[in-house]
Design a protein around this motif. Structure first.
Motif, PDB file in Angstrom:
ATOM      1  N   VAL A 546       2.745 -40.531  45.595  1.00 49.74           N
ATOM      2  CA  VAL A 546       3.652 -39.544  45.025  1.00 49.74           C
ATOM      3  C   VAL A 546       3.151 -39.171  43.639  1.00 49.74           C
ATOM      4  O   VAL A 546       2.981 -40.048  42.780  1.00 49.74           O
ATOM      5  CB  VAL A 546       5.100 -40.086  44.932  1.00 49.74           C
ATOM      6  N   VAL A 547       2.902 -37.885  43.429  1.00 46.47           N
ATOM      7  CA  VAL A 547       2.485 -37.377  42.119  1.00 46.47           C
ATOM      8  C   VAL A 547       3.562 -36.426  41.629  1.00 46.47           C
ATOM      9  O   VAL A 547       3.817 -35.400  42.268  1.00 46.47           O
ATOM     10  CB  VAL A 547       1.133 -36.635  42.183  1.00 46.47           C
ATOM     11  N   SER A 548       4.207 -36.766  40.535  1.00 44.35           N
ATOM     12  CA  SER A 548       5.246 -35.890  40.017  1.00 44.35           C
ATOM     13  C   SER A 548       4.796 -35.232  38.728  1.00 44.35           C
ATOM     14  O   SER A 548       4.419 -35.894  37.766  1.00 44.35           O
ATOM     15  CB  SER A 548       6.540 -36.662  39.761  1.00 44.35           C
ATOM     16  N   CYS A 549       4.818 -33.910  38.722  1.00 37.88           N
ATOM     17  CA  CYS A 549       4.479 -33.130  37.527  1.00 37.88           C
ATOM     18  C   CYS A 549       5.554 -32.068  37.306  1.00 37.88           C
ATOM     19  O   CYS A 549       5.262 -30.932  36.927  1.00 37.88           O
ATOM     20  CB  CYS A 549       3.094 -32.509  37.651  1.00 37.88           C
ATOM     21  N   ALA A 550       6.799 -32.447  37.574  1.00 41.78           N
ATOM     22  CA  ALA A 550       7.905 -31.497  37.482  1.00 41.78           C
ATOM     23  C   ALA A 550       8.449 -31.371  36.070  1.00 41.78           C
ATOM     24  O   ALA A 550       9.005 -30.338  35.706  1.00 41.78           O
ATOM     25  CB  ALA A 550       9.028 -31.921  38.427  1.00 41.78           C
ATOM     26  N   GLY A 551       8.332 -32.433  35.255  1.00 44.96           N
ATOM     27  CA  GLY A 551       8.915 -32.402  33.918  1.00 44.96           C
ATOM     28  C   GLY A 551      10.422 -32.388  33.966  1.00 44.96           C
ATOM     29  O   GLY A 551      11.089 -31.751  33.151  1.00 44.96           O
ATOM     30  N   SER A 552      10.985 -33.141  34.926  1.00 47.71           N
ATOM     31  CA  SER A 552      12.436 -33.224  35.105  1.00 47.71           C
ATOM     32  C   SER A 552      12.837 -34.694  35.113  1.00 47.71           C
ATOM     33  O   SER A 552      12.631 -35.398  36.102  1.00 47.71           O
ATOM     34  CB  SER A 552      12.843 -32.557  36.429  1.00 47.71           C
ATOM     35  N   PRO A 553      13.395 -35.201  34.014  1.00 55.19           N
ATOM     36  CA  PRO A 553      13.677 -36.633  33.895  1.00 55.19           C
ATOM     37  C   PRO A 553      14.553 -37.169  35.027  1.00 55.19           C
ATOM     38  O   PRO A 553      15.530 -36.527  35.430  1.00 55.19           O
ATOM     39  CB  PRO A 553      14.398 -36.742  32.548  1.00 55.19           C
ATOM     40  N   LYS A 554      14.162 -38.331  35.557  1.00 52.21           N
ATOM     41  CA  LYS A 554      14.920 -39.068  36.576  1.00 52.21           C
ATOM     42  C   LYS A 554      15.112 -38.265  37.851  1.00 52.21           C
ATOM     43  O   LYS A 554      16.073 -38.484  38.601  1.00 52.21           O
ATOM     44  CB  LYS A 554      16.274 -39.508  36.007  1.00 52.21           C
ATOM     45  N   LEU A 555      14.184 -37.360  38.132  1.00 52.96           N
ATOM     46  CA  LEU A 555      14.273 -36.543  39.353  1.00 52.96           C
ATOM     47  C   LEU A 555      14.113 -37.400  40.602  1.00 52.96           C
ATOM     48  O   LEU A 555      14.777 -37.181  41.618  1.00 52.96           O
ATOM     49  CB  LEU A 555      13.201 -35.451  39.316  1.00 52.96           C
ATOM     50  N   SER A 583       9.902 -40.263  31.994  1.00 51.99           N
ATOM     51  CA  SER A 583       9.142 -39.765  33.132  1.00 51.99           C
ATOM     52  C   SER A 583      10.065 -39.073  34.131  1.00 51.99           C
ATOM     53  O   SER A 583      11.289 -39.046  33.956  1.00 51.99           O
ATOM     54  CB  SER A 583       8.401 -40.913  33.820  1.00 51.99           C
ATOM     55  N   ASP A 584       9.488 -38.555  35.209  1.00 52.75           N
ATOM     56  CA  ASP A 584      10.272 -37.930  36.271  1.00 52.75           C
ATOM     57  C   ASP A 584      10.917 -38.965  37.187  1.00 52.75           C
ATOM     58  O   ASP A 584      11.682 -38.607  38.083  1.00 52.75           O
ATOM     59  CB  ASP A 584       9.377 -37.016  37.128  1.00 52.75           C
ATOM     60  N   PHE A 585      10.590 -40.243  36.981  1.00 50.36           N
ATOM     61  CA  PHE A 585      11.079 -41.298  37.864  1.00 50.36           C
ATOM     62  C   PHE A 585      12.215 -42.080  37.209  1.00 50.36           C
ATOM     63  O   PHE A 585      12.202 -42.334  36.004  1.00 50.36           O
ATOM     64  CB  PHE A 585       9.938 -42.246  38.241  1.00 50.36           C
ATOM     65  N   ASP A 586      13.149 -42.487  38.027  1.00 44.77           N
ATOM     66  CA  ASP A 586      14.314 -43.230  37.551  1.00 44.77           C
ATOM     67  C   ASP A 586      14.328 -44.609  38.206  1.00 44.77           C
ATOM     68  O   ASP A 586      14.379 -44.717  39.431  1.00 44.77           O
ATOM     69  CB  ASP A 586      15.590 -42.468  37.909  1.00 44.77           C
TER      70      ASP A 586
END
Length: 637
Positions: A546-555, A583-586
């Motif tokens: 999983v690569v997250s580059c959304a810039g949305s915290p805790k997405l 990060s985008d991960f919670d």
């Protein structure tokens, strides 16, 4: 207690050692160069008195530690961590703007240095073919005065402490037309001095059992937590330094290179913090990279019989978890290689590689740029100050800020001017653009050979580039996607034949990254922050990476991550209230992911390094193409 030990001062004044169950005592100040002997003697005395809880830790530069250990192997000491990744040593001199008052360049230059540094500075300067030097041992206590009075042409100094004092002394003495010039020794004529403020201890104390290893680990943890606080609040740290200096009666030292003012201490703590931040790797400050240590050791000793990791703790007491896809050291090495290429280019072509950065309006992610720079990087390697990064690494960078009301035609005019400037090698047009701008027209107006941010990358690959015509440059890769791919390769994260979910679809990260991963044989799915949580959860659970580059915290919730999944944190957001990067991960990725990139310290540090790497490659390619074109014309004639 100088500002170079601000982390210890903060931890001491805030009782952090005491809270961790440690009583911190200081050995008497010993003659310079004998710190290692003092630690060994104290350890031996503690052992003979059967003080089983006593642990001895010292601090010294690698360029002192390694040669001393080679000469006296019986010391039996190991380096466990370092407060500075690179040496702050420099040669400080006075530069008079009136060139007629300067010395004849054929005369030998006198250099005053510390007694324990004569040999290493002689080694550095011996490689200078343009000047000849007399390196002389000089008293530490009067070196600034000796320089100001003309006794030496330059003196050994620390960029973090003595140079700021010297600058104040010059101002107060009102020396007309005179400025302080400080030339770092690290990298000068190929010098590799390695780490500074290295923390070392007796080798036997690192053994399992007996409790000393646990004490050392606890000391390092508290010390670098102290440094985190010093970096976050230099003024408070400066008060801690002054408090500890008085408590330890170190304010009675008689020398001319500590300036007695609070603003000096604050500045010095900040400068030291910049060196400390460069030791961050994975999830902690103070990490020694074995390859960097070995490179410096080899340069310092020039002995083929010296074993790998000589003097370095091989029990890895202060090594980050192998789960972490750490990017800081990789970024520093990439940037250093780009800097070396830039200086070689300048030496050949008598100009620096040049980058123009064009921004239209204020970018939301730059709102807290200054705070992010203070906490996580410095002016030599931060995405948020490219002009300074360029200056530090041999590049010419101009940052052009256009008003948010700029029209498409006005932007095109600016880009056209830059694109036809022979001194500009690369153009970066920052994303996003205001809604009134025709983004396609703007990015397409940048010539392929100046597109250092990879805007043309996907289109050119779809068209079949690289061309068989050698005059057509290969499209340069977009910097953040290339950073992600390189980080994965560096940590042996396999890509081919794996299901990869990319969360984010921007033209500068998500979209080109998906294309690059497909080119590497991955099965790629692209999602974005607007899809439903249920759908996103389903996609995450089915992915190998999983690569997250959304810039949305805790997405993305950590519980969605399946066992064996690798996670790349690319999107990050600075939270002002918590004063930290999110990060985008919670959730706790360490408990679920196979490997994961941390925030901070994963992908982020790599981007500016790859940007400058693209710039120097573009500069060299343009020069080569010009030469090829000239050859072709000559052949036609």
């Amino acid at each position: 207690m100088s500002p170079q030990f601000a982390g210890i001062a903060v931890a001491l004044s805030n009782s952090l050692y005491q809270e961790a169950g440690m009583e911190l005592n200081f050995l008497p100040i010993c003659p310079v160069g004998l710190e290692m002997n003092a630690v060994r003697n104290h350890a031996n005395n503690a052992a003979s008195s059967k003080d089983v809880a006593a642990v001895s830790i010292g601090s010294v530069e690698q360029n002192i530690f390694v040669p001393t250990l080679q000469q006296y192997p019986g010391l039996g000491l190991n380096a466990v961590a370092a407060m500075f990744r690179r040496s702050p040593l420099c040669l400080a001199s006075m530069a008079n703007t009136d060139s007629s008052k300067r010395k004849n360049p054929t005369e030998r230059l006198t250099v005053g240095v510390h007694e324990d540094s004569v040999s290493v500075i002689q080694k550095v300067l011996a490689a200078d073919t343009n000047n000849s030097y007399s390196v002389l041992a000089s008293p530490r206590s009067t070196k600034n005065t000796d320089l100001l009075q003309g006794k030496f042409d330059s003196v050994q100094a620390y960029l973090t402490t003595e140079v700021p004092t010297l600058e104040r002394q010059v101002l107060s003495s009102k020396l007309m037309g005179t400025t302080v010039v400080a030339k770092p020794l690290e990298g000068m004529n190929g010098a590799k001095l390695g780490y500074s403020q290295v923390l070392f201890c007796p080798k036997e104390d690192l053994s399992e059992g007996g409790g000393k290893r646990e004490v050392i680990n606890s000391f390092l943890d508290v010390t670098f937590r102290g440094w985190e606080e010093a970096i976050r609040d230099p003024e408070s740290a400066a008060r801690s330094v002054d408090q500890c200096r008085a408590m330890l009666r170190l304010d009675e030292e008689n020398n001319d290179h500590w300036h007695n003012s609070f603003d000096y201490t604050v500045q010095s703590v900040g400068l030291c913090g910049n060196f400390v931040k460069e030791t961050f790797q994975g999830d902690r400050l103070g990490v020694i990279d074995a390859q960097r240590w070995n490179d410096a050791t080899n340069w310092l000793l020039e002995d083929d019989n010296i074993p790998t990791n000589f003097g370095l703790d091989e029990t890895e007491i202060w090594k980050p978890s192998s789960q972490l896809l750490a990017g800081n050291e990789l970024a520093r090495n990439t940037l250093e290689k780009a800097a070396n290429s830039a200086r070689a280019f300048c030496g050949t072509h008598d100009r620096k590689p040049s980058l123009a950065v064009v921004t239209v309006g204020e970018l939301p992610r730059y709102t807290h740029g200054e705070r992010r720079l203070q906490l996580y990087s410095n002016n030599d390697n931060s995405w948020f100050n490219k002009t300074s990064v360029g200056l530090a690494n041999g590049f010419e960078v101009q940052e052009i800020l256009l008003p948010p009301t700029t029209t498409t035609d006005e932007l095109l005019s600016q880009l056209y001017t830059l694109d036809n400037d022979a001194t500009v090698d690369g153009i970066q047009l920052m994303w996003p653009l205001p809604p009134q701008i025709d983004a396609a027209k703007a990015y397409n107006s940048i010539s392929l050979d100046r597109d250092v941010d990879g805007a043309h990358y996907i289109g050119q690959l779809e068209l079949g580039s690289p061309s068989t015509d050698n005059m057509s440059p290969f499209p340069l890769p977009p910097v953040t996607p290339m950073s992600i791919i390189t980080l994965m390769d560096h940590h042996d994260v396999s890509i081919s034949n794996r299901s990869i979910l990319v969360v984010g679809r921007s033209r500068i990260v998500g979209s080109p990254l998906a294309h690059m991963l497909r080119e590497r044989g991955a099965i790629v799915t692209v999602a974005h922050s607007q899809i439903s949580p249920d759908k996103l959860e389903s996609l995450v659970k089915s992915a190998d990476i999983v690569v997250s580059c959304a810039g949305s915290p805790k997405l993305i919730k950590s519980e969605w991550i399946q066992a064996g999944t690798d996670v790349i944190n690319c999107g990050s957001t600075f939270d002002y209230q918590s004063d930290t990067l999110c990060s985008d991960f919670d959730g706790d990725l360490a408990s679920v992911a196979n490997k994961y990139s941390p925030v901070p310290g994963g992908v982020g540090p790599l981007s500016v390094a790859f940007l400058l790497k693209n710039v120097v490659n573009a500069a060299q390619e343009r020069v080569d193409n010009d030469a090829n074109e000239l050859t072709r014309k000559i052949q036609l004639e």
